[in-house]
Design an enzyme around this catalytic site. Structure first.
Site, mmCIF file in Angstrom:
data_model
loop_
_atom_site.group_PDB
_atom_site.id
_atom_site.type_symbol
_atom_site.label_atom_id
_atom_site.label_comp_id
_atom_site.label_asym_id
_atom_site.label_seq_id
_atom_site.Cartn_x
_atom_site.Cartn_y
_atom_site.Cartn_z
ATOM 1 N N LYS A 95 0.731 -1.101 -0.247
ATOM 2 C CA LYS A 95 0.282 0.258 -0.134
ATOM 3 C C LYS A 95 0.581 1.399 0.561
ATOM 4 C CE LYS A 95 0.874 1.334 4.091
ATOM 5 N NZ LYS A 95 2.047 2.201 4.764
ATOM 6 N N ASP A 123 -2.277 -1.497 9.508
ATOM 7 C CA ASP A 123 -2.819 -1.873 8.006
ATOM 8 C C ASP A 123 -3.084 -2.878 7.730
ATOM 9 O OD1 ASP A 123 -1.621 0.201 8.011
ATOM 10 O OD2 ASP A 123 0.272 -0.595 7.383
HETATM 11 P P1 ATP Z 1 4.265 0.069 7.857
HETATM 12 O O1 ATP Z 1 3.887 0.669 6.392
HETATM 13 O O2 ATP Z 1 3.180 -0.916 7.916
HETATM 14 O O3 ATP Z 1 4.924 0.859 8.942
HETATM 15 P P2 ATP Z 1 6.586 -1.396 6.702
HETATM 16 O O4 ATP Z 1 6.080 -1.318 5.492
HETATM 17 O O5 ATP Z 1 7.499 -0.080 6.723
HETATM 18 O O6 ATP Z 1 5.833 -0.895 7.294
HETATM 19 P P3 ATP Z 1 7.702 -3.771 6.983
HETATM 20 O O7 ATP Z 1 8.518 -4.138 6.191
HETATM 21 O O8 ATP Z 1 5.931 -4.153 7.060
HETATM 22 O O9 ATP Z 1 8.022 -2.248 7.402
HETATM 23 O O10 ATP Z 1 8.885 -4.828 8.201
HETATM 24 C C1 ATP Z 1 8.414 -4.130 10.043
HETATM 25 C C2 ATP Z 1 9.113 -4.906 10.297
HETATM 26 O O11 ATP Z 1 8.741 -5.726 10.659
HETATM 27 C C3 ATP Z 1 10.649 -5.095 10.442
HETATM 28 O O12 ATP Z 1 11.730 -5.448 11.290
HETATM 29 C C4 ATP Z 1 10.093 -6.449 9.752
HETATM 30 O O13 ATP Z 1 12.047 -6.969 10.118
HETATM 31 C C5 ATP Z 1 9.516 -7.416 10.670
HETATM 32 N N1 ATP Z 1 9.050 -8.291 10.102
HETATM 33 C C6 ATP Z 1 8.037 -9.229 10.640
HETATM 34 N N2 ATP Z 1 7.729 -10.239 9.753
HETATM 35 C C7 ATP Z 1 7.465 -9.048 8.533
HETATM 36 C C8 ATP Z 1 6.657 -10.507 7.460
HETATM 37 N N3 ATP Z 1 6.325 -10.866 6.958
HETATM 38 N N4 ATP Z 1 7.550 -8.761 6.598
HETATM 39 C C9 ATP Z 1 8.703 -8.552 6.690
HETATM 40 N N5 ATP Z 1 8.161 -8.113 8.329
HETATM 41 C C10 ATP Z 1 8.359 -8.336 9.070
#
Ligand code: ATP
Length: 314
Positions: free
Chosen positions: A18, A145
């Site tokens: 997203k 989310d």
């Molecule tokens: P958001 O936009 O919801 O804030 P993001 O895209 O910035 O999220 P994510 O990629 O969801 O961040 O990852 C955030 C943290 O979650 C990372 O530190 C990651 O190691 C951990 N994590 C746990 N499970 C997962 C997964 N299945 N995929 C990605 N990250 C994960």
């Protein structure tokens, strides 16, 4: 408890990333989250989540970001599988394989996408038959989310982003995503925003009229002007080089540019596919971004691509 005698089979769910077309951040709530008003937009950058009956619970992550994702019980996908198993009284371990194309810690909700995909895939594998509303409710326990990753399209989010309402919109939009090679931690971004705002005013929690009008008209130029993210100043404060990324994209001819969610991915809106290709090439050549992807939005939320049954729509 159900028996573990189910024949070996697997289900694969595809789930999108997203961006937030608008993200208005209100005050911090008693539970530590912030009050939000946001417009979510699902874009065609996907993770594929496959669940397979197994002797033990496990998770494997494939793809260029695999080393950044925990392959243990803290993985959001694993937490999702265990949550559904416990709610549905299922005692059938699964091995989860995540083919990851959504950047990690990029502000594109990749972890939430995997949780959503796992809920839908396990629901089908175990033949639980949850409604979409029930999956969304469970998803909200895992992350703000997650419900949107199940829903997809373009939707308004309130509460902490987990309460969704449809947005009347038309058209498809072309995005160029400038990725970063160092992620931003979502809690740190909110803490930075609170610091920057100390004693300042907090905005009213309603999406802007200009955003709603732009989405109704389907006019990309209007949408480009309406993009707005209250977290952007905090993301720029923690990663100042994002300013150069934004400036470069706009100079090259994007209709609008915005830090995606908590960043550091920067999303640029362009008029069409060809201009997207031009911008992607120019951004890459400029050297301001280590990797650039293109995606169209809105796209549908989590959906089964292989496997036995689809969940009932609420
Ligand atoms: P958001 O936009 O919801 O804030 P993001 O895209 O910035 O999220 P994510 O990629 O969801 O961040 O990852 C955030 C943290 O979650 C990372 O530190 C990651 O190691 C951990 N994590 C746990 N499970 C997962 C997964 N299945 N995929 C990605 N990250 C994960």
């Amino acid at each position: 408890m159900r028996s573990a005698a189910t024949p070996r089979r697997s289900v694969t769910v595809r789930v999108p990333a997203k961006i937030n077309l608008e993200l208005i951040v209100g005050p911090r709530r008693a539970d530590g989250f912030h009050h939000l008003a946001t417009v979510f937009h699902a874009v065609g950058l996907h993770d594929d989540v496959t669940v397979e009956a197994a002797d033990d619970w496990g998770v494997t992550v494939n793809g260029p970001y695999a080393s950044l994702v925990p392959a243990d019980g803290t993985n959001l996908a694993m937490r999702a599988a265990r949550l559904l198993a416990s709610a549905a009284g299922v005692d059938e371990p699964v091995h989860i394989t995540i083919d990851k194309d959504i950047p990690v810690s990029g502000g594109m909700a990749g972890g939430s996408a995997d949780a959503a995909g796992t809920l839908m895939a396990c629901d089908a594998l175990w033949d639980v038959g949850s409604s979409k509303a029930a999956l969304e409710e469970m998803g909200a326990e895992l992350g703000s989310d997650v419900p949107f990753a199940l829903t997809g399209g373009t939707a308004m989010g309130s509460g902490r982003g987990d309460r969704l309402a449809p947005v009347l919109g038309r058209g498809h939009y072309h995005w160029v995503l400038a990725l970063s090679d160092s992620g931003l931690s979502t809690p740190k971004i909110y803490a930075e925003l609170d610091r920057m705002r100390a004693n300042g005013r907090v905005p009213k929690l309603v999406p802007s009229a200009s955003m709603m009008t732009a989405l109704r008209s389907g006019d990309a130029a209007s949408l480009g002007r309406a993009l707005n993210n209250d977290l952007q100043p905090a993301a720029l404060s923690l990663q100042p080089r994002l300013e150069e990324v934004l400036r470069t994209g706009m100079e090259i001819g994007a209709l609008g540019g915005i830090v995606s969610g908590s960043g550091p991915t920067v999303a640029f809106l362009v008029p069409d596919n060809e201009r997207g290709l031009d911008l992607a090439v120019a951004l890459t050549a400029s050297g301001v971004s280590p990797a650039v992807k293109r995606a169209v939005g809105p796209v549908r939320g989590a959906h089964i691509v292989t496997g036995p049954v689809a969940p009932r729509s609420s």
